[in-house]
Design a protein around this motif. Structure first.
Motif, PDB file in Angstrom:
ATOM      1  N   ALA A   1       0.840  -1.204   0.000  1.00 33.04           N
ATOM      2  CA  ALA A   1       0.000   0.000   0.000  1.00 33.04           C
ATOM      3  C   ALA A   1       0.876   1.256   0.000  1.00 33.04           C
ATOM      4  O   ALA A   1       0.586   2.232  -0.695  1.00 33.04           O
ATOM      5  CB  ALA A   1      -0.930  -0.004   1.209  1.00 33.04           C
TER       6      ALA A   1
ATOM      7  N   TYR B   1       4.934  10.433  -4.794  1.00 29.27           N
ATOM      8  CA  TYR B   1       5.177   9.046  -5.175  1.00 29.27           C
ATOM      9  C   TYR B   1       6.340   8.498  -4.346  1.00 29.27           C
ATOM     10  O   TYR B   1       7.078   9.248  -3.702  1.00 29.27           O
ATOM     11  CB  TYR B   1       5.505   8.956  -6.676  1.00 29.27           C
TER      12      TYR B   1
ATOM     13  N   MET C   1       3.772   1.546  -1.324  1.00 31.20           N
ATOM     14  CA  MET C   1       4.317   1.729  -2.678  1.00 31.20           C
ATOM     15  C   MET C   1       3.311   2.432  -3.588  1.00 31.20           C
ATOM     16  O   MET C   1       3.691   2.969  -4.626  1.00 31.20           O
ATOM     17  CB  MET C   1       4.670   0.367  -3.310  1.00 31.20           C
ATOM     18  N   ASN C   2       2.023   2.369  -3.216  1.00 33.33           N
ATOM     19  CA  ASN C   2       0.982   2.973  -4.055  1.00 33.33           C
ATOM     20  C   ASN C   2       0.783   4.455  -3.782  1.00 33.33           C
ATOM     21  O   ASN C   2      -0.133   5.065  -4.337  1.00 33.33           O
ATOM     22  CB  ASN C   2      -0.351   2.252  -3.833  1.00 33.33           C
TER      23      ASN C   2
ATOM     24  N   ALA D   1     -17.699   0.738  -4.942  1.00 37.37           N
ATOM     25  CA  ALA D   1     -17.623  -0.487  -5.750  1.00 37.37           C
ATOM     26  C   ALA D   1     -18.797  -1.422  -5.436  1.00 37.37           C
ATOM     27  O   ALA D   1     -18.731  -2.626  -5.705  1.00 37.37           O
ATOM     28  CB  ALA D   1     -16.295  -1.197  -5.507  1.00 37.37           C
ATOM     29  N   ASN D   2     -19.849  -0.879  -4.831  1.00 39.67           N
ATOM     30  CA  ASN D   2     -21.100  -1.615  -4.572  1.00 39.67           C
ATOM     31  C   ASN D   2     -20.937  -2.794  -3.615  1.00 39.67           C
ATOM     32  O   ASN D   2     -21.575  -3.834  -3.775  1.00 39.67           O
ATOM     33  CB  ASN D   2     -21.710  -2.104  -5.896  1.00 39.67           C
ATOM     34  N   THR D   3     -20.063  -2.614  -2.637  1.00 46.08           N
ATOM     35  CA  THR D   3     -19.843  -3.651  -1.627  1.00 46.08           C
ATOM     36  C   THR D   3     -19.774  -2.959  -0.261  1.00 46.08           C
ATOM     37  O   THR D   3     -19.577  -1.746  -0.191  1.00 46.08           O
ATOM     38  CB  THR D   3     -18.509  -4.391  -1.867  1.00 46.08           C
TER      39      THR D   3
ATOM     40  N   TRP E   1      -9.248   5.565  -2.674  1.00 44.33           N
ATOM     41  CA  TRP E   1      -8.035   4.739  -2.704  1.00 44.33           C
ATOM     42  C   TRP E   1      -7.305   4.803  -4.038  1.00 44.33           C
ATOM     43  O   TRP E   1      -7.918   4.928  -5.080  1.00 44.33           O
ATOM     44  CB  TRP E   1      -8.417   3.276  -2.424  1.00 44.33           C
ATOM     45  N   ILE E   2      -6.000   4.619  -3.969  1.00 44.82           N
ATOM     46  CA  ILE E   2      -5.109   4.459  -5.129  1.00 44.82           C
ATOM     47  C   ILE E   2      -5.311   5.624  -6.104  1.00 44.82           C
ATOM     48  O   ILE E   2      -6.054   5.528  -7.072  1.00 44.82           O
ATOM     49  CB  ILE E   2      -5.312   3.099  -5.849  1.00 44.82           C
ATOM     50  N   ASN E   3      -4.627   6.675  -5.767  1.00 44.80           N
ATOM     51  CA  ASN E   3      -4.789   7.917  -6.509  1.00 44.80           C
ATOM     52  C   ASN E   3      -6.228   8.419  -6.412  1.00 44.80           C
ATOM     53  O   ASN E   3      -6.704   9.125  -7.300  1.00 44.80           O
ATOM     54  CB  ASN E   3      -4.352   7.764  -7.971  1.00 44.80           C
TER      55      ASN E   3
ATOM     56  N   THR F   1       0.714   8.346  -4.011  1.00 42.80           N
ATOM     57  CA  THR F   1       0.845   9.310  -5.115  1.00 42.80           C
ATOM     58  C   THR F   1       0.926  10.705  -4.505  1.00 42.80           C
ATOM     59  O   THR F   1       0.247  10.996  -3.531  1.00 42.80           O
ATOM     60  CB  THR F   1      -0.364   9.240  -6.059  1.00 42.80           C
TER      61      THR F   1
ATOM     62  N   VAL G   1      -9.345   7.054  -6.537  1.00 43.02           N
ATOM     63  CA  VAL G   1     -10.311   6.766  -7.606  1.00 43.02           C
ATOM     64  C   VAL G   1     -11.533   5.967  -7.148  1.00 43.02           C
ATOM     65  O   VAL G   1     -12.547   5.961  -7.847  1.00 43.02           O
ATOM     66  CB  VAL G   1      -9.666   6.045  -8.821  1.00 43.02           C
ATOM     67  N   ASN G   2     -11.467   5.265  -6.034  1.00 43.67           N
ATOM     68  CA  ASN G   2     -12.573   4.369  -5.705  1.00 43.67           C
ATOM     69  C   ASN G   2     -12.483   3.971  -4.240  1.00 43.67           C
ATOM     70  O   ASN G   2     -11.456   4.212  -3.593  1.00 43.67           O
ATOM     71  CB  ASN G   2     -12.500   3.113  -6.597  1.00 43.67           C
ATOM     72  N   TRP G   3     -13.529   3.376  -3.727  1.00 39.50           N
ATOM     73  CA  TRP G   3     -13.500   2.785  -2.375  1.00 39.50           C
ATOM     74  C   TRP G   3     -14.583   1.731  -2.304  1.00 39.50           C
ATOM     75  O   TRP G   3     -15.432   1.655  -3.209  1.00 39.50           O
ATOM     76  CB  TRP G   3     -13.600   3.859  -1.308  1.00 39.50           C
ATOM     77  N   PRO G   4     -14.546   0.862  -1.292  1.00 38.18           N
ATOM     78  CA  PRO G   4     -15.419  -0.322  -1.327  1.00 38.18           C
ATOM     79  C   PRO G   4     -16.907  -0.039  -1.544  1.00 38.18           C
ATOM     80  O   PRO G   4     -17.558  -0.745  -2.322  1.00 38.18           O
ATOM     81  CB  PRO G   4     -15.150  -0.979   0.030  1.00 38.18           C
TER      82      PRO G   4
END
Lengths: 320, 465
Positions: free
Chosen positions: A56, A64, A58-59, A276-278, A266-268, A61, A270-273
């Motif tokens: 994580a 960086y 390493m991810n 992501a419909n969960t 998360w990750i730049n 941004t 862009v999304n989270w759980p």
């Protein structure tokens, strides 16, 4: 320094075998701009973990990873990244701990097994002995300026200490008689961790919540900031994973989870759980994973098995 | 005195905690004992939990290959519940798995492997590198150091691609049993295409030529770290409504013959591992005399087998070479390139529509076992459930195969075999460098090896699935 001296020094270093020109230029440039910031010296121990927090990390941004190494921290010891290996690596660890006593930040990634003298996690071996995670944390913890637990295993025991916890694993706070800054998450959002390091470097210790976590990141619940809060308020719940309504019906523990995922993402970013419909499974929580399991059962109906999971207390565990 | 015991520890730049003890007979490695020195026991954690917890919980086995466990657990649940998978679901699943494999391979090559061959700048975290056998020309060396830092962005983009669909990484959320919870919409597909094109460009322009350069300059490593060419794969990239198809075929390759793998021929051995049988269960025994690792030996038809990208590339006819240190590195880079091309192809095959997921409410079966290839080789999950609760969950990871300790007959696992017999000119200077290169070519993941605790009954032999 005079301009001519600087140019001359650069010319010398440019042809040297050690590739340290940029290091020299950057440090000189920093002096010139009068920055008050030094870099944070960091010793990173991997203990009983899955390694997801170093991935994580390493991810990250902005900055960086390369910028983190160049501008933010001196990562002196890290099983994951260091070029040194074998005894050279251990020598670096011993030397850094002695030379920077009281000045380095100890990052621990993973829980600490207590059972069987901690033999379930051995950091390194020599011809005649084992250095367990327990010994290493107890050795380095008191020497550090700050201790940062990265991830939920290091913070609270996490998955490594999940029921039935046959290795008797605990969080770092249970083996050290000092303050530990808990950056929980399974894994951490890199912003939480890199942001904490930046805070230590620029402003000192951040304000912590009642779980020892930087309030900056964990101060509000996922539920409070969730994009789907209006569905919850109107009683519109998802019937299955993949739906667009509130995920409370699908086991979401956002209401009891302190984390800023809904707006940080998360990750730049862009999304989270939940996007992501969960469901959120509460991976930053003190009782993760047992307090979130079964993950897809609505919160009021989850088996409240924490009492079971916390017993028996691992031998040697000190009282909080 | 001609024999000397040397402990190479910690073996850094890998996932998890590894030590390797060797006995040097003058300048030859006569014995090698690879020690995975961590034990966590996710299989115990799974016991008694609801079976649908498996996807998220088992991802916590491993940080660098988290989705691999999520994928195999999903296939396992698909079988228990008898789900039907749509084409969209399978493309999305494979895109996500592929993105995690790319992340893994790129980081392995640059972060873990490169400092074995390239002189890094003298600054943390590269101090004390002590690379006495640095052979690259200065300008090549400078270029590859720069590529190390470029790979930071490329590997991050792999996880960003995974997260566009998966919600987060590591430990994604949307690839679950019954399909994928996220809709393939134009914006997401377009973002993902942009990311994979960037990663593909990096792999083509940097990773592949860098691999070529290193394999040319260090070409003696085509003779160092060889294994007996017993290779095993259970196939990779599942398709079909029942996950029944593998895009890349599986196979058992031994003595130049390929046959189809059969799960029933897998067996385990704990002779030299820190485990003991207690009441028909194998439990960790950290004080066990003579043992030296938490990794168990795993065999196929009684023999050790090597697995990973090299095995897959050879079995599928994509790579023609040996089974040395440099062959493993080359095959991994080749596979990385091929996978970037597959992801581009799969993204273009997605059809916009609702989230491709259909989960049935009750499992129809009480047992299932799935083995399929992921980053480092074949990953096996098997489960027995009752009333939707897990009675027994077993995991066998690629690390268990490649880092198998010696079994009761003294058979060497692939890594120990590759190390044994290696000639180390001037061990004081070169021991760590040479051993490190051989070991890392297998892409060690000791977090993955840290769980396996198997099996009722017959601890010396067959697993009963």
């Amino acid at each position: 320094m005079k301009k001519e001296d600087f140019v001359k020094r650069c010319q010398e270093l440019a042809v040297g075998p050690q590739f340290n020109l940029s290091e020299y230029v950057i440090s000189e440039a920093k002096k010139h701009r009068g920055s008050k910031f030094r870099k944070l010296p960091v010793i990173w121990l991997e203990t009983s973990d899955s390694g997801d927090n170093n991935i994580a990390f390493m991810n990250t941004t902005y900055p960086y990873l390369g910028q983190v190494f160049t501008d933010l921290i001196d990562l002196l010891y890290s099983n994951t990244f260091m070029a040194a290996q074998g005894k050279d690596a251990l020598n670096i660890l011993e030397y850094a701990a002695a030379r920077l006593r009281g000045k380095f930040t100890l990052v621990v990634e993973g829980a600490v097994p207590l059972k069987d003298n901690g033999l379930y996690t051995i950091i390194a071996r020599t011809e005649d002995r084992n250095l367990t995670a327990l010994e290493a944390v107890m050795w380095l913890g008191p020497l550090a300026e700050y201790v940062v637990a990265v991830g939920t295993c290091a913070s609270f025991g996490g998955v490594s200490a999940a029921r039935p916890n046959i290795t008797g694993s605990v969080g770092v706070r249970n083996v050290l008689n000092r303050e530990v800054i808990n950056v929980s998450g399974c894994p951490i959002n890199p912003d939480w961790f890199v942001g904490t390091l930046a805070h230590l470097l620029m402003y000192g210790k951040p304000e912590l919540d009642s779980f020892g976590r930087p309030a900056l990141f964990y101060g509000f619940t996922v539920h409070r900031h969730c994009q789907r809060r209006s569905y919850f308020d109107q009683g519109q719940f998802a019937e299955k994973l993949g739906d667009i309504e509130c995920m409370f019906s699908q086991g979401c523990v956002g209401p009891k989870t302190g984390a800023d995922c809904p707006y940080r993402q998360w990750i730049n970013h862009v999304n989270w759980p939940v996007k992501a419909n969960t469901p959120c499974i509460g991976c930053t929580n003190e009782d993760f994973p047992d307090g979130s399991s079964p993950f897809f059962t609505p919160l009021p109906e989850k088996n409240m098995e924490e009492e079971q999971s916390n017993s028996p207390a691992p031998e040697g565990e000190k009282d909080e | 005195m001609s024999k000397k015991r040397i402990m190479f520890s910690p073996v850094t730049r890998l996932s998890g905690l590894l030590s390797v003890e060797v006995v040097m007979d003058r300048n030859i490695v006569s014995v090698a004992n690879a020690s995975g020195t961590m034990y966590r026991g996710i299989e115990h954690v799974m016991k008694g939990r609801h079976i649908t917890d498996a996807v998220y919980m088992t991802q916590r086995v491993c940080g660098i290959c988290s989705l691999a466990h999520g994928a195999v657990a999903s296939y396992l649940l698909d079988e228990l519940y008898d789900h039907e998978l749509s084409d969209n679901a399978q493309y999305l699943r494979n895109i996500m798995l592929a993105a995690d494999i790319l992340q893994n391979h790129i980081r392995h090559f640059y972060f873990f492997s490169l400092p074995d061959y390239v002189k890094m700048p003298v600054q943390p975290p590269f101090e004390g590198q002590n690379l006495k056998d640095a052979r690259l020309a200065p300008q090549d060396n400078t270029r590859l150091v720069e590529h190390y830092f470029r790979s930071v962005v490329a590997s991050q983009e792999c996880h960003q691609l995974l997260t566009v669909f998966g919600g987060k990484a590591p430990n994604q959320h949307s690839f679950v049993h019954g399909g994928v919870a996220v809709a393939p919409t134009a914006d997401k597909v377009n973002q993902a295409l942009s990311l994979i094109e960037s990663v593909h460009g990096f792999v083509k322009e940097y990773l592949v030529p860098d691999t070529e350069l290193i394999s040319r300059v260090y070409n003696d490593y085509f003779k160092i770290g060889r294994t007996p060419a017993s290779l095993l794969s259970f196939g990779m990239f599942r398709f079909g409504s029942k996950n029944q198809l593998s895009l890349w075929r599986g196979g058992v390759l031994t003595r130049n013959q390929i046959s189809a793998p059969d799960i029933r021929l897998i067996s385990e051995d704990v002779t030299n591992a820190w485990y003991l049988p207690v009441d028909g269960e194998v439990l960790p025994a950290p004080h066990k005399t003579g043992a030296y690792t938490y990794i168990k030996s795993v065999h196929y038809a009684g023999q050790p087998f090597e697995m990973g990208p090299l095995a897959r590339m050879i079995i599928n006819g994509f790579y023609h070479g040996g089974t040395s240190t440099m062959d493993r590195i080359k095959a991994r880079s080749l596979e990385t390139l091929l996978i970037t091309e597959l992801v581009m192809e799969w993204l273009r095959k997605l059809v916009p529509g609702p989230p491709p997921i259909q989960q049935k409410q009750k499992p129809l079966k009480e047992q299932a076992v799935v083995a399929t290839d992921i980053m480092r080789g074949s990953l096996l999950h098997s489960v027995r459930v009752k009333d939707e609760q897990v009675e027994e969950y077993k995991i066998i990871t690629p690390t268990n195969w490649n880092f198998s300790p010696k079994d009761k007959n003294g058979q060497l696992g692939p890594v120990e075999y590759a190390l044994t017999g290696t000639v180390i000119p001037n061990p004081d200077l070169f021991l760590n460098t040479i051993l490190g290169r051989i070991i890392r070519s297998f892409d060690p993941c000791i977090n993955c090896g840290a769980h396996v605790l198997n099996a009722k009954g017959d601890v010396t032999g067959k697993i009963v699935f």
